[in-house]
Design an enzyme around this catalytic site. Structure first.
Site, PDB file in Angstrom:
ATOM      1  N   TRP A 114      -7.850 -93.563  -0.016  1.00  0.00           N
ATOM      2  CA  TRP A 114      -7.508 -92.197  -0.403  1.00  0.00           C
ATOM      3  C   TRP A 114      -8.185 -91.176   0.517  1.00  0.00           C
ATOM      4  O   TRP A 114      -7.540 -90.245   1.008  1.00  0.00           O
ATOM      5  CB  TRP A 114      -7.900 -91.937  -1.865  1.00  0.00           C
ATOM      6  N   ASP A 133      -1.884 -93.732  -4.326  1.00  0.00           N
ATOM      7  CA  ASP A 133      -2.970 -93.910  -5.287  1.00  0.00           C
ATOM      8  C   ASP A 133      -3.468 -92.581  -5.844  1.00  0.00           C
ATOM      9  O   ASP A 133      -4.299 -92.567  -6.749  1.00  0.00           O
ATOM     10  CB  ASP A 133      -4.143 -94.662  -4.640  1.00  0.00           C
ATOM     11  N   ASP A 134      -2.978 -91.478  -5.331  1.00  0.00           N
ATOM     12  CA  ASP A 134      -3.401 -90.155  -5.770  1.00  0.00           C
ATOM     13  C   ASP A 134      -2.694 -89.811  -7.086  1.00  0.00           C
ATOM     14  O   ASP A 134      -1.462 -89.748  -7.147  1.00  0.00           O
ATOM     15  CB  ASP A 134      -3.052 -89.120  -4.700  1.00  0.00           C
ATOM     16  N   LEU A 135      -3.486 -89.601  -8.134  1.00  0.00           N
ATOM     17  CA  LEU A 135      -2.911 -89.330  -9.447  1.00  0.00           C
ATOM     18  C   LEU A 135      -2.069 -88.058  -9.444  1.00  0.00           C
ATOM     19  O   LEU A 135      -1.035 -87.990 -10.108  1.00  0.00           O
ATOM     20  CB  LEU A 135      -4.010 -89.247 -10.509  1.00  0.00           C
ATOM     21  N   TRP A 175       1.956 -82.470  -5.444  1.00  0.00           N
ATOM     22  CA  TRP A 175       0.723 -81.805  -5.896  1.00  0.00           C
ATOM     23  C   TRP A 175       1.051 -80.457  -6.534  1.00  0.00           C
ATOM     24  O   TRP A 175       0.488 -80.086  -7.557  1.00  0.00           O
ATOM     25  CB  TRP A 175      -0.252 -81.608  -4.742  1.00  0.00           C
TER      26      TRP A 175
END
Length: 185
Positions: A114, A133-135, A175
């Protein structure tokens, strides 16, 4: 989504690769304001500027007094050591393929996939990084596509193929989707 948010805008990159990686380590798993305050206090401990050599002159307790956790202090010291001794050279980072650079950076304590991907996006401005993998990316993808739950990383990897070669832009919009009220479809 694009109409609601506007064109993508990335923050200004750090002055150099070492500074960018230090910032990434400091900001890991912290809210922006808290991380920014710690980062500024840490930089203030370096009157001669941020460099691997200058970081290595600091006693560990100075890093802790700046607000860094023991793990983050150890990560920054490991980064400074490995950059300083040439184990993790950064001067050729722009020439390396994404996966080669991720592998190189992952040899530093506290830098995983990450953090390396954030370096690729925000410092090197690579156009096709898909941080599955970034929530925030996972939640934003679900919101933007009307899914009840965020897709797991493996599924999101395949779903990102649609956005090649501009997956960084797609991640940026994911995002933004997390904190943007989108019109009903």
């Amino acid at each position: 989504m694009i109409e609601a948010v506007g064109p993508p805008v990335l923050r200004e990159p750090q002055p150099d690769a070492f500074a960018a990686l230090v910032r990434s380590i400091v900001f890991q798993q912290l809210a922006g304001r808290a991380a920014s305050a710690i980062h500024q206090r840490f930089l203030a401990t370096l009157p001669n500027g941020l460099s691997p050599q200058n970081v290595l002159t600091l006693p560990p307790e100075v890093l802790r007094e700046a607000g860094l956790s023991g793990a983050k202090a150890a990560s920054i010291l490991d980064l400074a050591t490995k950059v300083g001794d040439g184990t993790v050279p950064l001067e050729d980072a722009e020439a390396l393929a994404d996966e080669d650079l991720i592998t190189r950076l992952a040899t530093v304590r506290g830098i995983g996939r990450w953090t390396a991907e954030m370096f690729l996006i925000f410092h090197l401005r690579r156009p096709d990084v898909w941080p599955v993998d970034d929530l925030g990316v996972r939640k934003g993808y679900a919101k933007a596509h009307g899914l009840a739950l965020p897709p797991p990383p493996r599924a999101l990897m395949a779903l990102g193929d649609l956005y090649r070669p501009w997956r960084t832009v797609a991640a940026w919009y994911c995002w933004r989707a997390v904190d943007t009220v989108l019109p009903e479809a």
